[in-house]
Design an enzyme around this catalytic site. Structure first.
Site, mmCIF file in Angstrom:
data_model
loop_
_atom_site.group_PDB
_atom_site.id
_atom_site.type_symbol
_atom_site.label_atom_id
_atom_site.label_comp_id
_atom_site.label_asym_id
_atom_site.label_seq_id
_atom_site.Cartn_x
_atom_site.Cartn_y
_atom_site.Cartn_z
ATOM 1 N N GLU A 162 1.607 -30.494 56.598
ATOM 2 C CA GLU A 162 2.322 -31.250 55.639
ATOM 3 C C GLU A 162 3.114 -30.337 54.801
ATOM 4 O OE1 GLU A 162 3.416 -34.035 56.258
ATOM 5 O OE2 GLU A 162 2.042 -34.463 58.090
ATOM 6 N N HIS A 171 9.997 -29.936 62.406
ATOM 7 C CA HIS A 171 9.043 -29.935 63.102
ATOM 8 C C HIS A 171 9.410 -28.942 64.482
ATOM 9 C CE1 HIS A 171 7.219 -34.022 62.503
ATOM 10 N NE2 HIS A 171 6.321 -32.974 61.987
#
Lengths: 89, 398
Positions: free
Chosen positions: B117, B126
């Site tokens: 995170e 991502h």
């Protein structure tokens, strides 16, 4: 890793693909009874499979559903569709 | 890797845990969060300082269901956490319905998810490299965490390389540019320059790259071979024979060597139990007398090569090799049969070696890279720093 909420149906997969940026919010065509265009759907599945390192078939196969069922980060994989700007309040 | 498009203008960042998880001790959470930040500060000049109150750059909280940002959590499983990119504030939210754990295979590992995170908090999106920390899927508790080279390249693309201190987490070395671009700086003249064909190449768990040839081994530097090499394999890995067929280091940090019908497992330089064992027992479905093996960054699975065929091995699956294997090496566009060695290098590229040449494979286009000079290129010049050897195999002018 056992998932308490496995993705098993096409509807669940559609929600998943929408949630993580593979299907735009406008993917359902109101002029066509709200149905999802087959090409759009296949492309979304292929994009996910490609991103996830799976065989890119466009089919919602077992391996694809298995990966969709894994616990994961809530941030979108793909940005650019619709209102991606999750601004902090 | 993928960058979202925003980053922090300063490198000295502050954070605050404004709401702690209900099932863990505060001190333990503080330590794990600090450790998760250090994943990124180990490879950059970023620093993260906790504050108890007042404004901070990154606010962290453990919350359940709807929690004010319009992106409700979904209970156990599913979505574990989310974080905002720098342009949206950098805050990180963790679903407190999850069973957050520390150093345990039970529940969901707080350190791993927090480190992921915080990658978002710093501007990373991502990654489609499955072995990367920034891949979106939770992979289960990883007792030997190591930041993937893909993540290192990503964070350094935003904040630069670390200029003070060294990475001490056993991750990849700070310098990750293989001689894809830079020419050799230290000329060499030894056995490997006269005959650059190698038996195998692999990365060790501590990020070093080794080449094995006969009964000797070489440690590779950025452009060449480290001083003092070659050395005897038997001196470096006690109990390991020469003329190794293939080797790789898996994400458990252990290195596997293959020769003939047998394999050996090492934890660093120590044999990890009673070896050798039969390949047919430890790697069901994989043939003996291999040409090469590697862990492919594209999906984190192990690939074995022999002759004109390759096999994909997934230790988590039963059977570990699908019935659709072996497949032809020609599926890897541009690669020849009968390769000598395969290596996922720390710059993220995959390299294949055959004879005195090597090929750079592009995992995204799934083909040998088009480049100038073209591939294959001579290994002696680009990998072993040999002088007075050609830098290309073609007829181009470069």
């Amino acid at each position: 890793i056992v998932s308490p909420n496995p993705v098993q149906t096409t509807t669940q997969a559609e929600i998943y693909l929408s949630q993580f940026g593979y299907l735009p919010a406008s993917a359902r065509n109101p002029a066509n009874g709200g149905l999802l265009d087959a090409t759009t759907w296949t492309k979304a599945v292929q994009d996910f499979q490609s991103f996830a390192g799976l065989n890119v078939t466009g089919d919602l196969d077992g391996e694809t559903l298995e990966l969709m069922s894994l616990p994961r980060c809530g941030v979108r994989d793909k940005v650019g569709f619709g209102t991606d700007s999750r601004s902090k309040r | 890797y993928a960058l979202q498009g925003s980053r922090w203008r300063v490198k000295a960042l502050t954070y605050k845990i404004s709401k702690y998880p209900k099932r863990l001790k505060r001190n333990d959470v503080d330590a794990e969060i600090a450790r998760a930040f250090s994943v990124w500060s180990d490879f950059t000049d970023l620093s993260f300082t906790p504050k108890a109150s007042g404004p901070v750059h990154i606010e962290i909280k453990f919350v359940e269901s709807e929690h004010g940002d319009g992106d409700a959590f979904d209970g156990v499983g599913g979505t574990l956490a989310h974080a905002f990119f720098p342009v949206f504030g950098g805050d990180a939210h963790f679903d407190d319905a999850e069973l957050w754990t520390i150093g345990s295979p039970r529940g969901t590992n707080l350190f791993q998810v927090a480190a992921h995170e915080f990658g978002h908090s710093l501007g990373l999106s991502h990654s489609d490299v499955r072995s990367a920390l920034m891949a979106p899927f939770y992979r289960g508790f990883d007792p030997v965490f190591k930041l993937d080279s893909d993540d290192v390249l990503a964070i350094q693309a935003l904040y630069g390389k670390k200029t003070v201190g060294v990475a001490d987490r056993g991750g990849f070395p700070k310098t990750t540019q293989r001689p894809v671009i830079s020419p050799p700086k230290v000329p060499r003249d030894d056995l490997i320059c006269k005959d650059p064909k190698v038996d195998t190449l692999f990365n060790s768990a501590d990020g070093q790259t080794y080449a094995f040839k006969g009964n000797k081994y070489y440690r590779l530097t950025e452009n060449s071979i480290a001083d003092g090499y070659p050395k005897l394999i038997s001196d470096g890995w006690a109990g390991l024979p020469g003329d190794i067929d293939a080797a790789f280091t898996y994400k458990n940090g252990k290195t596997y060597f293959f020769k003939g019908t047998k394999y050996w497992r090492y934890n660093g330089r120590q044999m990890d139990g009673d070896y050798p064992k039969e390949i047919s027992e430890g790697f069901t479905g994989i043939p003996d007398h291999l040409d090469a093996a590697m862990v492919w960054g594209g999906n984190g699975k192990i690939y074995f090569y022999k002759g004109s065929k390759f096999w994909r091995f997934d230790p988590l699956k039963r059977p570990p090799v699908k019935s659709s294997y072996p497949k032809p090496i020609s599926n890897w566009e541009g690669l020849p049969n009968n390769i000598d060695a395969a290596l996922q290098y720390t710059n993220g590229y995959t390299y294949f070696f055959k004879g005195d040449k090597y090929y750079r494979f592009n995992d995204r286009t799934f083909s040998v890279d088009a480049a100038n000079p073209p591939f294959p290129r001579p290994s002696a010049h680009w990998w072993f720093g040999c002088k007075n050897v050609p830098s290309s195999t073609g007829n181009d002018d470069h």
